[in-house]
Design a protein around this motif. Structure first.
Motif: not given
Lengths: 187, 187, 187, 187
Positions: D64-66, D69-70, D73, D76, D112, D116
Motif C-alpha cells: 500500500v502507498d504510504w 497507510k498514514k 495508522d 483507523c 495490507s 485494516n
C-alpha cells in the motif's frame, strides 16, 4: 432455514472442537441451522445448498492443511468456474501449536482459505476485537485456538478459544440471514 | 568491512530497542559493522553503501508503520528502478501490542516489508525455530517483540525478544559476509 | 556436487515444463546438479540430501496445489521439528490460468510455499526485475507462467516464462554453491 | 441515505480515476451516496458517518502507498480502539505499473488494506469473476487498473478497469444498503 456449512480437517481433535462450537453458535441464531462435515466429505451440492460456509483448518507449516486445500481444489474450483457461490457468506478459523510468540503462521493459513472465498465471490466475515474472549481466542481474520503451550506440549484449545469459535459461528449465521435473498452482485 | 544497515520507526521505544539489539548482534560478527537509522533519515546512498539491510516496524492495524512505508516508497522505489540492490541480504523484525492470541497482524506487517526486499532482488534471511528464545521472541519471518500484556497494557518487549533480535542481526551479518562478492544473479 | 531438488505438481504439464527448465538452469551452473521429483515422490531423505530446494505449483483458487501442500505437511513438518534444513536455500515458481489482469492469486500461492521454507530456516531467493524476460515471466517472488489467454483458453506457458524459470534455477544453484559449508545460523 | 466513503491516494491520476468511477457506481444505486476524499483529508468523523468504506491505493513496491497507510495508522487505529466501525462494509482497489506478468504485488497491497478493515470488524466485499470486464480489470480482492504497458511505459488505466471499479462501487453500496441497521456482531 438458512444453512451454514461448517467444514474442517483435524489431527488431534482441536479444530474439530472448534468446528462443533461454531455449529453451536450457528444453531443459537433463530432461522439458522448448521451442517458439519469433514473436508473430504463435502460435495459441490453441499456448498450450493448452503447460504454460508465456515472452514476450519489446523495450521501446518504456516498455511492451510492439505486436506482442506484438496477440498478447495477439487470442489471449489468447479463452483468458481460456474459462479455458483456469488454473494454468499464466508468465514474461517484455525488451531495450531503456535510455536513462537506470534501465531505460528495462522495469518497466511487463514488467507489461503479466505482468498478461495474471495474468488468464489463470497462476503467475508471478520472477527471484531470486542468479541468476548478475543484476547485469548483469535485475531482479526477469525478464531484461533492455540493447542500447545510455550514449549510445544499439547494442552488442547482453551475454553476461551472455543467460545470465540461459537461467537464467530453466530456472526456468520446472522450475516447470512441478512444477506440471503438480497442481490448484491447485480449484472 | 561489511555494513549492515538497520532501519526502524518506533512509537514507544520498543522497536528501537530491538533495532539496537540487532545492531549489537551485527557488531558481534567479525568483519561486520552496523549502522542504525530512523526510517525518515535513510538515503539511497545509505542503502547502496550497505551489503545487508534489516528493517523493523511497529505493527499498526496489521501492517507496516507508515513511516517505514514512506521510506520504502520514496527511497527504495528508485533503487528498484535502477536494480541497485540485487544480490544483497535482507531481514525484518517487528514489535506490537499483539492484542488477541496470534501476533496481531505481524505476518502481513512483515510480508509488506519483505516483498519490498524481494522486489529489490535481495536474499531473505528467515528466523529458524531453534534460535535461542524463539518461543518467546518471534516467528519464521523474524523477531517479534510483544509490547503489551494480554489486556493491552504496555509492558515493553521482553529480554527474550531482545535476545532474538540480536541473534537475527548476527544471522543477517553472517549471510552478508558469505554472499558479498559472489555473483548470484548473473546475466 | 551441490544438489538442487526441484519439486512440482502439474495438471496439464505447464508447471512440469517450468520444473524441467529450472533443472536445466541448475545444471548449467558448474558444480550444481538438479534432481526433479513430483510432489508425491519426495522423501525426507531427498530433502536432507539437497543443498537447495525449488518448489513449483499450479495456482488453484489463489493458493498452492493440494498435492504440494501434502508434501509440505507430511514431509517438511518432520524436518522442521528436527531443524534439519536450516541454512539451506529455497525458491518457488508457479503457473496458472491467471484469469483477470493481475496474476490470479499467484502471490498467496507463492507465499504459502515460501513460509514453509522460512519455517525450515532456509534462505529465500527472489527474482530480480532485471532478469531477462521478467516482463513476460514473473514477479518478485519467482517465475510465473501464465497458461491461459485473457479469455481463459489454454495456450501453454510462453517461451519467455520458461526462460525465466531456467534463470531462477541457475540463481538458486549459485546461491547454494556460495552458501554451502558456511555457518549462518550459529548457536 | 447510505453513505459510502471513497478514500484514495494517487500519483498520476490513475487511482483517482478509479476512485471517481467507484463513486459513480455508488451513486447509481438508489439510496446510496458517495463521498470522495484524498487519504490525507479523511477524519474519524468521516469514517463514523459512513456505512461503507472503499479505499484505493497505488501499488508501490508490492504494498500500500504510504499516504494510505498514514491514514490507516492515524485515523483507523483510534476507531479500532473504540470499536467504532464494527459491522460496516469495506472494499479495496489498486492501480499500478504491474511490471512482470502477474500484478506486480497488488495482492499484498490489497491485503495490507483489507486486514485494516478486518481489524475494524468490517465485512469485506470481494470482486466476483463474472463481473463484466473482470478479465481486464481485476482480481478476486478488487479492481486493479494496470497503468503501464509491458515495457513499463505509462498508458493509463483502461476503460475496462474503470468500468470494473464502477461495478465494485455499486456492489459495496448494495451490500451496505442490505447490512445497514442489521445487528451482526451481537454481544
Amino acid at each position: 432455514m438458512t444453512q451454514v456449512l461448517i467444514i474442517y480437517a483435524s489431527d488431534y481433535g482441536n479444530t474439530e472442537k472448534m468446528a462443533y462450537a461454531a455449529a453451536e453458535g450457528v444453531n443459537s441464531v433463530a432461522g439458522a441451522s448448521a451442517v458439519v462435515k469433514k473436508a473430504d466429505e463435502v460435495t459441490a451440492e453441499d456448498m450450493v445448498a448452503s447460504q454460508a460456509v465456515l472452514v476450519g483448518s489446523p495450521v501446518h507449516m504456516g498455511a492451510v492443511d492439505w486436506r482442506v486445500k484438496k477440498f478447495i481444489d477439487t470442489v471449489c474450483s468447479g463452483l468458481w468456474m460456474q459462479d455458483m457461490m456469488n454473494g454468499k457468506v464466508a468465514g474461517v478459523f484455525t488451531s495450531g501449536g503456535g510455536f513462537g510468540s506470534a501465531g505460528g503462521g495462522t495469518e497466511i493459513a487463514m488467507l489461503s482459505m479466505l482468498n478461495n472465498f474471495a474468488e468464489l465471490g463470497m462476503l467475508i466475515v471478520p472477527l471484531p476485537k470486542n468479541t468476548e474472549n478475543y484476547k485469548k481466542g483469535g485475531l482479526h481474520w477469525g478464531p484461533y485456538g492455540r493447542s500447545a503451550d510455550e514449549n510445544g506440549q499439547p494442552v488442547g484449545v482453551s475454553a476461551e478459544a472455543i467460545s470465540v469459535a461459537k461467537k464467530h459461528g453466530a456472526n456468520v449465521a446472522r450475516t447470512a440471514l441478512v444477506i440471503t435473498g438480497a442481490t448484491i452482485f447485480a449484472a
